[in-house]
Design an enzyme around this catalytic site. Structure first.
Site, PDB file in Angstrom:
ATOM      1  N   GLU A  61       0.865  -1.179   0.000  1.00 33.16           N
ATOM      2  CA  GLU A  61       0.000   0.000   0.000  1.00 33.16           C
ATOM      3  C   GLU A  61       0.900   1.226   0.000  1.00 33.16           C
ATOM      4  O   GLU A  61       2.107   1.125   0.237  1.00 33.16           O
ATOM      5  CB  GLU A  61      -0.878   0.069   1.252  1.00 33.16           C
ATOM      6  CG  GLU A  61      -1.301  -1.209   1.841  1.00 33.16           C
ATOM      7  CD  GLU A  61      -1.862  -1.048   3.243  1.00 33.16           C
ATOM      8  OE1 GLU A  61      -1.872   0.075   3.784  1.00 33.16           O
ATOM      9  OE2 GLU A  61      -2.288  -2.056   3.792  1.00 33.16           O
ATOM     10  N   LYS A  68       2.425   4.560   1.640  1.00 30.01           N
ATOM     11  CA  LYS A  68       2.698   5.089   2.981  1.00 30.01           C
ATOM     12  C   LYS A  68       2.376   6.585   2.945  1.00 30.01           C
ATOM     13  O   LYS A  68       3.071   7.363   2.307  1.00 30.01           O
ATOM     14  CB  LYS A  68       4.154   4.873   3.382  1.00 30.01           C
ATOM     15  CG  LYS A  68       4.424   5.247   4.833  1.00 30.01           C
ATOM     16  CD  LYS A  68       5.866   5.005   5.224  1.00 30.01           C
ATOM     17  CE  LYS A  68       6.049   5.177   6.718  1.00 30.01           C
ATOM     18  NZ  LYS A  68       5.551   6.453   7.225  1.00 30.01           N
ATOM     19  N   ARG A  77      -0.819   8.666  12.379  1.00 30.01           N
ATOM     20  CA  ARG A  77      -1.519   7.405  12.621  1.00 30.01           C
ATOM     21  C   ARG A  77      -2.597   7.600  13.677  1.00 30.01           C
ATOM     22  O   ARG A  77      -2.359   8.153  14.751  1.00 30.01           O
ATOM     23  CB  ARG A  77      -0.501   6.366  13.099  1.00 30.01           C
ATOM     24  CG  ARG A  77      -1.050   4.964  13.336  1.00 30.01           C
ATOM     25  CD  ARG A  77      -0.851   4.107  12.136  1.00 30.01           C
ATOM     26  NE  ARG A  77      -1.195   2.711  12.394  1.00 30.01           N
ATOM     27  CZ  ARG A  77      -0.313   1.764  12.680  1.00 30.01           C
ATOM     28  NH1 ARG A  77       0.976   2.069  12.787  1.00 30.01           N
ATOM     29  NH2 ARG A  77      -0.695   0.512  12.847  1.00 30.01           N
ATOM     30  N   ARG A 105      -1.405   7.082  18.075  1.00 29.86           N
ATOM     31  CA  ARG A 105      -0.683   5.816  18.012  1.00 29.86           C
ATOM     32  C   ARG A 105      -0.274   5.322  19.389  1.00 29.86           C
ATOM     33  O   ARG A 105      -0.145   4.124  19.620  1.00 29.86           O
ATOM     34  CB  ARG A 105       0.566   5.977  17.135  1.00 29.86           C
ATOM     35  CG  ARG A 105       1.176   4.668  16.693  1.00 29.86           C
ATOM     36  CD  ARG A 105       2.437   4.875  15.885  1.00 29.86           C
ATOM     37  NE  ARG A 105       3.588   5.115  16.749  1.00 29.86           N
ATOM     38  CZ  ARG A 105       4.846   5.084  16.315  1.00 29.86           C
ATOM     39  NH1 ARG A 105       5.103   4.875  15.045  1.00 29.86           N
ATOM     40  NH2 ARG A 105       5.851   5.297  17.139  1.00 29.86           N
TER      41      ARG A 105
END
Length: 573
Positions: A242, A244, A249, A269
């Site tokens: 995929e 980045k 996050r 995260r």
């Protein structure tokens, strides 16, 4: 407190991971509750003291010692806790001046003070008023020895820096009872210090703690950087890829409480609840489950750079104007739970199918699916990584910083397990710049000039001149650090506290090859540009300073990939 200080001292000088683990386990095994629980909270950065700040420490030490002597010592040592621990007057010395709201240092006729426990320190720091705190802290500093003062100040400033990660501390707890560290991770965010129920469970005299949170955080799965030698061990057909994305996050979780009311939360995260910062995204959580993705800013159908996203982050007030100016998008790439079903043990390809179905049902423009990158060989993926726009990334190509490579059969495991997920970032930009200043580091680097400001050439009023474009403090080896430190010391032409100016010019100076991830225009910097994640890639001992790059090189990088940022002019925001 003294025992905790002794633990931190040994950890700071122990380089081996397993030896650190044994030290922490031994401390937990022989220290009673709640003392060991507060030690665990300190090592996992779970303690927060509202009124105890570094400024309080500076004020106290400047009242007890000569302020100029303290500042000179701090500049030399480079670490606040170490400086104060060493310079604080030992018991038996009179203070230079009385402490605000407190008593003088111990005199010859005063009894020895009470040495506080870690529990006493933590609970007092959490409850004491701002006016009472100076006297409390000063009393502790009087009572403790040098090592104890150092540990106390590290605790207050929340900068232990003893080489212990939160994961290692949790692993030590788990190994007390032969439990897998992941089991502790899964329940961690439902626990609170001093963790009496956690220790009771791992030692076998209590039930496993359960979280009552209807929308709990789950520890995220992290990746390893992909190195060139890894390609020899990895088979391309076993993996999927995929993009980045250059965002932050997030984990979005939605559930229902015991009364059937919806509970929607967004976590960083590290498990921090950031829902208040993104009320517009919370509204889009109309499902029941937990998804993992990247927060991005989208304008006119195009993902913006990280520089734009930064203007939405960390705002004290989230106004309608801010939301309209910086519309958020959660681009998801994994699903952890759906309803009451935990999907983390499923292979990635099966979780991906469930995620695609869920995103289709959500049908909200604020949540979309991160596209897969088709490839058959590593050469195919390398070509896609070099030119994302050529394989379907379209106008979003500028917001892509590389590829994520995931084993198709991988479960979703907490932490950073080996062999499952890899990140293959795009090659950084490189520029040759001239060192202009060196500054002392902190902690173990406090005796080295390890932070370097560097510049490139530009046309000035009286000819070519160097203009600073960035500052870096990593990327070099320990051996190279020694050489760089020696260079700064031997070529100093001026001093400004902990900073030294080194000699530079067309015929002299040290060239550094600097790697960085991107640029943005900045009115706060003399050069007009700011680097993202600069690091020293190589020391160019062989290159004359006159051959370093010019500011035009950076301007070309800006023109190719970066848009000029116009900050939001909103006083309320």
């Amino acid at each position: 407190m003294n025992r905790f200080a002794a633990l931190l001292d040994r950890l700071a000088y122990e380089p081996r991971r397993n030896a650190k683990l044994r030290l922490i386990m031994d401390y937990f095994r022989h220290t009673p509750d709640p003392e060991r629980g507060y030690a665990l909270a300190a090592m996992t950065n779970a303690l927060m003291f509202k009124e105890a700040k570094p400024g309080l420490i500076r004020g106290l030490v400047e009242e007890r010692t000569d302020p100029e002597l303290f500042r000179m010592s701090y500049h030399y040592v480079g670490d606040l806790a170490e400086t104060v621990a060493l310079i604080w007057p030992a018991p038996g010395h009179e203070s230079v001046a009385p402490v605000s709201g407190g008593t003088p240092a111990i005199g010859h006729n005063n009894p020895p003070p009470h040495v506080p426990t870690l529990t006493e320190v933590v609970e007092t720091l959490a409850t004491a008023s701002k006016s009472d705190l100076p006297a409390k802290v000063a009393g502790w500093l009087d009572a403790l020895d040098e090592k104890g003062r150092w540990a106390l100040l590290k605790l207050i400033t929340r900068e232990l820096r003893v080489g212990v990660s939160a994961r290692l501390a949790k692993t030590a707890v788990a190994q007390l009872g032969g439990i897998e560290p992941d089991e502790v991770e899964l329940i961690w965010h439902g626990l609170e210090a001093p963790y009496d129920d956690l220790f009771a469970w791992v030692e076998g005299h209590g039930p496993k703690p359960e979280s009552g949170n209807p929308a709990p955080f789950r520890p995220p799965m992290l990746s390893h950087p992909l190195e060139e030698e890894d390609f020899e061990k990895l088979e391309a057909p076993d993996f999927v890829a995929e993009w980045k994305w250059d965002g932050i996050r997030l984990q979005a979780v939605s559930g229902h409480d015991s009364h059937g009311r919806p509970v929607r939360r967004i976590y960083s995260r590290t498990g921090e609840d950031v829902s208040r910062a993104f009320p517009d995204l919370v509204e889009a959580l109309t499902f029941e489950g937990a998804i993992d993705g990247e927060l991005l800013i989208v304008r006119e159908g195009r993902v913006q750079s990280f520089n734009v996203l930064q203007q939405r982050l960390n705002r004290k007030a989230v106004t309608p104007k801010l939301i309209a100016e910086f519309p958020v998008l959660l681009r998801v790439y994994d699903i952890l739970t759906e309803g009451d079903e935990d999907l983390r043990d499923l292979p990635f390809v099966e979780r991906r199918k469930r995620l695609e179905e869920l995103v289709a049902r959500i049908d909200d423009p604020r949540i979309d699916l991160s596209p897969m990158v088709p490839f058959e060989t590593w050469e195919d993926l390398a070509a896609a990584r070099a030119d994302p726009a050529s394989v379907g990334a379209g106008p979003d190509a500028d917001a892509i910083e590389g590829c994520m490579i995931k084993r198709a059969s991988s479960p979703y495991l907490p932490g950073r397990p080996k062999g499952y997920w890899y990140k293959w970032k795009r090659d950084p930009y490189l520029v040759d710049a001239v060192m202009m200043y060196g500054q002392r580091g902190h902690g173990k680097r406090s005796s080295f000039y390890s932070d370097y400001t560097f510049g490139v050439w530009r046309d000035g009023p009286s000819g070519e001149e160097l203009v600073p474009v960035g500052k870096a403090y990593h990327g070099f080896t320990d051996e190279e650090l020694v050489k760089l430190d020696r260079y700064v010391r031997n070529h100093t032409v001026n001093r400004f506290g902990p900073v030294r100016e080194v000699e530079y010019g067309k015929d002299r100076g040290l060239v550094l090859e600097v790697a960085f991830e991107g640029l943005q225009r900045s009115s706060r910097h003399k050069s007009g540009v700011a680097m993202r994640f600069p690091r020293i890639n190589r020391i160019r001992w062989d290159k004359p300073a006159a051959e370093a790059d010019r500011i035009e090189t950076l301007e070309k990088i800006l023109e190719r990939g970066e848009k000029e940022i116009h900050p939001l002019k909103d006083q309320e925001a």
